[in-house]
Design an enzyme around this catalytic site. Structure first.
Site, PDB file in Angstrom:
ATOM      1  N   PRO A  22      12.112  10.139  14.308  1.00  0.00           N
ATOM      2  CA  PRO A  22      12.401   9.577  12.988  1.00  0.00           C
ATOM      3  C   PRO A  22      13.301   8.347  13.002  1.00  0.00           C
ATOM      4  CG  PRO A  22      13.546  11.664  13.309  1.00  0.00           C
ATOM      5  CD  PRO A  22      12.559  11.531  14.431  1.00  0.00           C
ATOM      6  N   ASN A  23      12.918   7.424  12.149  1.00  0.00           N
ATOM      7  CA  ASN A  23      13.638   6.176  11.855  1.00  0.00           C
ATOM      8  C   ASN A  23      13.517   5.114  12.941  1.00  0.00           C
ATOM      9  OD1 ASN A  23      14.732   6.952   9.270  1.00  0.00           O
ATOM     10  ND2 ASN A  23      16.049   8.363  10.390  1.00  0.00           N
ATOM     11  N   ARG A  29      17.428  -2.991  11.076  1.00  0.00           N
ATOM     12  CA  ARG A  29      18.761  -2.562  10.631  1.00  0.00           C
ATOM     13  C   ARG A  29      19.611  -2.102  11.808  1.00  0.00           C
ATOM     14  NH1 ARG A  29      16.176   0.857   5.876  1.00  0.00           N
ATOM     15  NH2 ARG A  29      14.853  -0.886   5.310  1.00  0.00           N
ATOM     16  N   TYR A  63      21.339  -0.608  17.780  1.00  0.00           N
ATOM     17  CA  TYR A  63      19.976  -0.433  18.268  1.00  0.00           C
ATOM     18  C   TYR A  63      19.254  -1.723  18.657  1.00  0.00           C
ATOM     19  CZ  TYR A  63      20.778   4.218  16.331  1.00  0.00           C
ATOM     20  OH  TYR A  63      21.290   5.454  16.061  1.00  0.00           O
ATOM     21  N   ASN A 122      11.835   9.846  22.823  1.00  0.00           N
ATOM     22  CA  ASN A 122      13.085   9.663  22.082  1.00  0.00           C
ATOM     23  C   ASN A 122      12.908  10.407  20.765  1.00  0.00           C
ATOM     24  OD1 ASN A 122      15.373   8.930  20.729  1.00  0.00           O
ATOM     25  ND2 ASN A 122      15.229   6.745  21.181  1.00  0.00           N
ATOM     26  N   ALA A 170      17.117  11.712  15.845  1.00  0.00           N
ATOM     27  CA  ALA A 170      18.051  12.721  15.325  1.00  0.00           C
ATOM     28  C   ALA A 170      17.584  14.151  15.584  1.00  0.00           C
ATOM     29  CB  ALA A 170      18.270  12.497  13.829  1.00  0.00           C
ATOM     30  N   HIS A 172      19.123  16.518  18.301  1.00  0.00           N
ATOM     31  CA  HIS A 172      20.340  17.312  18.114  1.00  0.00           C
ATOM     32  C   HIS A 172      20.131  18.527  17.211  1.00  0.00           C
ATOM     33  CE1 HIS A 172      21.712  13.575  19.753  1.00  0.00           C
ATOM     34  NE2 HIS A 172      21.411  12.917  18.654  1.00  0.00           N
ATOM     35  N   ASP A 205      11.277  23.857  22.182  1.00  0.00           N
ATOM     36  CA  ASP A 205      10.331  24.921  22.564  1.00  0.00           C
ATOM     37  C   ASP A 205       8.974  24.339  22.954  1.00  0.00           C
ATOM     38  OD1 ASP A 205      12.166  26.924  22.124  1.00  0.00           O
ATOM     39  OD2 ASP A 205      11.283  27.632  20.237  1.00  0.00           O
ATOM     40  N   GLU A 258      13.472  12.481  28.605  1.00  0.00           N
ATOM     41  CA  GLU A 258      14.193  12.195  27.353  1.00  0.00           C
ATOM     42  C   GLU A 258      14.904  10.845  27.474  1.00  0.00           C
ATOM     43  OE1 GLU A 258      17.242  15.101  26.612  1.00  0.00           O
ATOM     44  OE2 GLU A 258      17.987  14.077  24.818  1.00  0.00           O
ATOM     45  N   HIS A 278      17.318   7.780  25.275  1.00  0.00           N
ATOM     46  CA  HIS A 278      18.035   7.324  24.090  1.00  0.00           C
ATOM     47  C   HIS A 278      18.468   5.885  24.307  1.00  0.00           C
ATOM     48  CE1 HIS A 278      18.000  11.224  22.298  1.00  0.00           C
ATOM     49  NE2 HIS A 278      18.335  11.716  23.476  1.00  0.00           N
ATOM     50  N   SER A 311      21.053   4.425  22.652  1.00  0.00           N
ATOM     51  CA  SER A 311      22.523   4.401  22.688  1.00  0.00           C
ATOM     52  C   SER A 311      23.036   5.483  23.636  1.00  0.00           C
ATOM     53  CB  SER A 311      23.080   4.627  21.279  1.00  0.00           C
ATOM     54  OG  SER A 311      22.693   5.897  20.784  1.00  0.00           O
ATOM     55  N   ARG A 363      29.316   8.580  21.161  1.00  0.00           N
ATOM     56  CA  ARG A 363      29.214   8.568  19.698  1.00  0.00           C
ATOM     57  C   ARG A 363      29.759   9.887  19.116  1.00  0.00           C
ATOM     58  NH1 ARG A 363      23.459   6.313  18.025  1.00  0.00           N
ATOM     59  NH2 ARG A 363      24.587   6.069  16.066  1.00  0.00           N
ATOM     60  N   ARG A 421      26.206  14.356  18.238  1.00  0.00           N
ATOM     61  CA  ARG A 421      25.145  13.765  19.067  1.00  0.00           C
ATOM     62  C   ARG A 421      25.268  14.180  20.540  1.00  0.00           C
ATOM     63  NH1 ARG A 421      22.881   9.844  15.532  1.00  0.00           N
ATOM     64  NH2 ARG A 421      24.471   9.027  14.117  1.00  0.00           N
TER      65      ARG A 421
HETATM   66  O1  CA2 Z   1      20.186   6.233  20.711  1.00  0.00           O
HETATM   67  C1  CA2 Z   1      19.092   6.744  20.410  1.00  0.00           C
HETATM   68  O2  CA2 Z   1      18.039   6.395  20.889  1.00  0.00           O
HETATM   69  C2  CA2 Z   1      19.052   7.854  19.335  1.00  0.00           C
HETATM   70  O3  CA2 Z   1      18.020   8.755  19.692  1.00  0.00           O
HETATM   71  C3  CA2 Z   1      18.746   7.159  18.015  1.00  0.00           C
HETATM   72  C4  CA2 Z   1      18.768   8.103  16.825  1.00  0.00           C
HETATM   73  C5  CA2 Z   1      20.078   8.903  16.795  1.00  0.00           C
HETATM   74  O4  CA2 Z   1      20.036   9.847  15.751  1.00  0.00           O
HETATM   75  C6  CA2 Z   1      20.330   9.608  18.118  1.00  0.00           C
HETATM   76  O5  CA2 Z   1      21.579  10.274  18.026  1.00  0.00           O
HETATM   77  C7  CA2 Z   1      20.363   8.622  19.264  1.00  0.00           C
HETATM   78  C8  CA2 Z   1      18.657   7.329  15.498  1.00  0.00           C
HETATM   79  C9  CA2 Z   1      17.460   6.453  15.409  1.00  0.00           C
HETATM   80  C10 CA2 Z   1      17.601   5.624  14.166  1.00  0.00           C
HETATM   81  O6  CA2 Z   1      17.035   4.379  14.427  1.00  0.00           O
HETATM   82  C11 CA2 Z   1      17.346   3.335  13.591  1.00  0.00           C
HETATM   83  C12 CA2 Z   1      16.884   2.110  13.971  1.00  0.00           C
HETATM   84  C13 CA2 Z   1      17.170   1.023  13.192  1.00  0.00           C
HETATM   85  C14 CA2 Z   1      17.895   1.166  12.032  1.00  0.00           C
HETATM   86  C15 CA2 Z   1      18.358   2.411  11.660  1.00  0.00           C
HETATM   87  C16 CA2 Z   1      18.077   3.501  12.441  1.00  0.00           C
END
Ligand code: CA2
Length: 137
Positions: free
Chosen positions: A9-10, A17, A22, A71, A74, A77, A84, A95, A97, A99, A104, A108
């Protein structure tokens, strides 16, 4: 070698953003670079904002791909279901990520993916995906 890059997601918002965390490149652009760099690999890319859909994609990857670069964003976590699913299938999952999740917030620091993953690569920006692909080669 057939690999699936699967984003949660996202991550479809990458490049639009929060560039401080990111980066400023869209994932589609970056994926284009990956397909050129790893031209000997049959790379596919999928993204979903839905937990159940991610579970289904992981199940369907079994026997089709040699590996999955995941990846789960969210859901990493929170999702027992995705953890599973990885445990249930034979296809190895690395896996990734963008960041360094350990630098953080505390929420996370836990991952439901890691115990079932072949390995974990995090904190190298989008290059984490490149390193994960290299790990399969
Ligand atoms: O660092 C990563 O790759 C994460 O998987 C990114 C997730 C975060 O919840 C994990 O803790 C670490 C969040 C992805 C959100 O991506 C965005 C990208 C651009 C703007 C806003 C959010």
């Amino acid at each position: 070698m057939k690999l699936l890059v699967l984003n949660g997601p996202n991550l479809n918002l990458l490049g639009t953003r929060e560039p401080g965390i990111y980066g400023s490149q869209t994932f589609e652009d970056y994926f284009n670079n990956l397909t050129q760099k790893f031209s000997e690999v049959a790379l596919s890319y999928k993204q979903s904002n839905h937990e159940g859909e991610l579970v289904t994609i992981i199940q369907q990857a079994d026997g089709v791909y040699d590996g999955v670069v995941l990846n789960a964003a969210a859901y990493t976590h929170t999702s027992v279901a995705i953890g599973d699913a990885i445990k249930a299938v034979g296809v190895p999952v690395v896996e990734v990520h963008i960041s360094n999740t350990f630098a953080r917030e505390a929420f996370r620091h836990n991952s439901f993916i890691s115990p079932n993953a072949k390995g974990v690569i995090l904190g190298f920006g989008l290059q984490s995906y490149d390193l994960a692909i290299q790990s399969f080669l």
